[in-house]
Design a protein around this motif. Structure first.
Motif, mmCIF file in Angstrom:
data_model
loop_
_atom_site.group_PDB
_atom_site.id
_atom_site.type_symbol
_atom_site.label_atom_id
_atom_site.label_comp_id
_atom_site.label_asym_id
_atom_site.label_seq_id
_atom_site.Cartn_x
_atom_site.Cartn_y
_atom_site.Cartn_z
ATOM 1 N N GLN A 118 26.424 81.227 56.792
ATOM 2 C CA GLN A 118 27.082 81.369 55.472
ATOM 3 C C GLN A 118 26.186 80.955 54.269
ATOM 4 N N ILE A 119 26.514 81.715 53.155
ATOM 5 C CA ILE A 119 25.813 81.313 52.011
ATOM 6 C C ILE A 119 26.905 80.671 51.173
ATOM 7 N N ARG A 120 26.521 79.422 50.382
ATOM 8 C CA ARG A 120 27.281 78.845 49.442
ATOM 9 C C ARG A 120 26.447 78.526 48.199
ATOM 10 N N SER A 121 27.061 78.061 47.025
ATOM 11 C CA SER A 121 26.501 77.947 45.695
ATOM 12 C C SER A 121 25.478 76.812 46.081
ATOM 13 N N HIS A 122 26.196 75.743 46.796
ATOM 14 C CA HIS A 122 24.996 74.588 46.961
ATOM 15 C C HIS A 122 25.366 73.735 48.301
ATOM 16 N N ARG A 123 24.640 72.750 48.499
ATOM 17 C CA ARG A 123 24.971 72.012 49.999
ATOM 18 C C ARG A 123 26.340 71.159 49.340
ATOM 19 N N GLY A 124 26.952 71.272 50.170
ATOM 20 C CA GLY A 124 28.540 70.322 50.179
ATOM 21 C C GLY A 124 29.523 71.198 49.371
ATOM 22 N N SER A 125 29.236 72.479 48.900
ATOM 23 C CA SER A 125 30.148 73.260 48.158
ATOM 24 C C SER A 125 31.293 73.502 49.366
ATOM 25 N N TRP A 126 32.619 73.652 48.723
ATOM 26 C CA TRP A 126 33.627 74.326 49.391
ATOM 27 C C TRP A 126 33.947 75.779 49.189
ATOM 28 N N LYS A 127 33.135 76.275 48.284
ATOM 29 C CA LYS A 127 33.295 77.439 47.607
ATOM 30 C C LYS A 127 32.390 78.611 48.395
#
Length: 107
Positions: A34-43
């Motif tokens: 997955q790609i997320r906006s930052h580590r720990g992000s739920w989005k």
């Protein structure tokens, strides 16, 4: 085992494919990335399409339509790739930054 770090660049509107050769026999494993906006992000920004393509090989990919929908950002996104076995055991294979290069030409 500590995950390796590899930064990747995705161009908007261009298919993306990455092939990983591991030292793990992948029988019985499932792969997720997955790609997320930052580590720990739920989005969630995007799920990669993931496939085990050989006894020790993984392919992750995004179509040109999928990459076109990822917003180019001045800061890099984050990604990682996990292997799951028997529903609970997990191995983090790879992690890093994702730079999305904006598109200039539009249709």
């Amino acid at each position: 085992m500590s995950a390796a770090t590899t930064n990747i660049t995705i161009e908007q509107g261009v298919p993306f494919t990455m092939i990983l050769n591991t030292n793990i026999t992948l029988t019985g494993y499932e792969v997720k990335a997955q790609i997320r906006s930052h580590r720990g992000s739920w989005k969630l920004v995007k799920d990669f399409s993931c496939a085990i393509t050989g006894a020790t090989q993984i392919t992750i990919s995004l179509t040109s339509v999928e990459t076109a929908r990822i917003r180019a950002y001045s800061l890099p996104y984050k990604y990682d790739i996990f292997l799951y076995a028997n529903g609970s055991n997990s191995i983090k294979l790879l992690e890093g930054d994702v730079l999305v290069k904006g598109r200039v030409t539009r249709r």
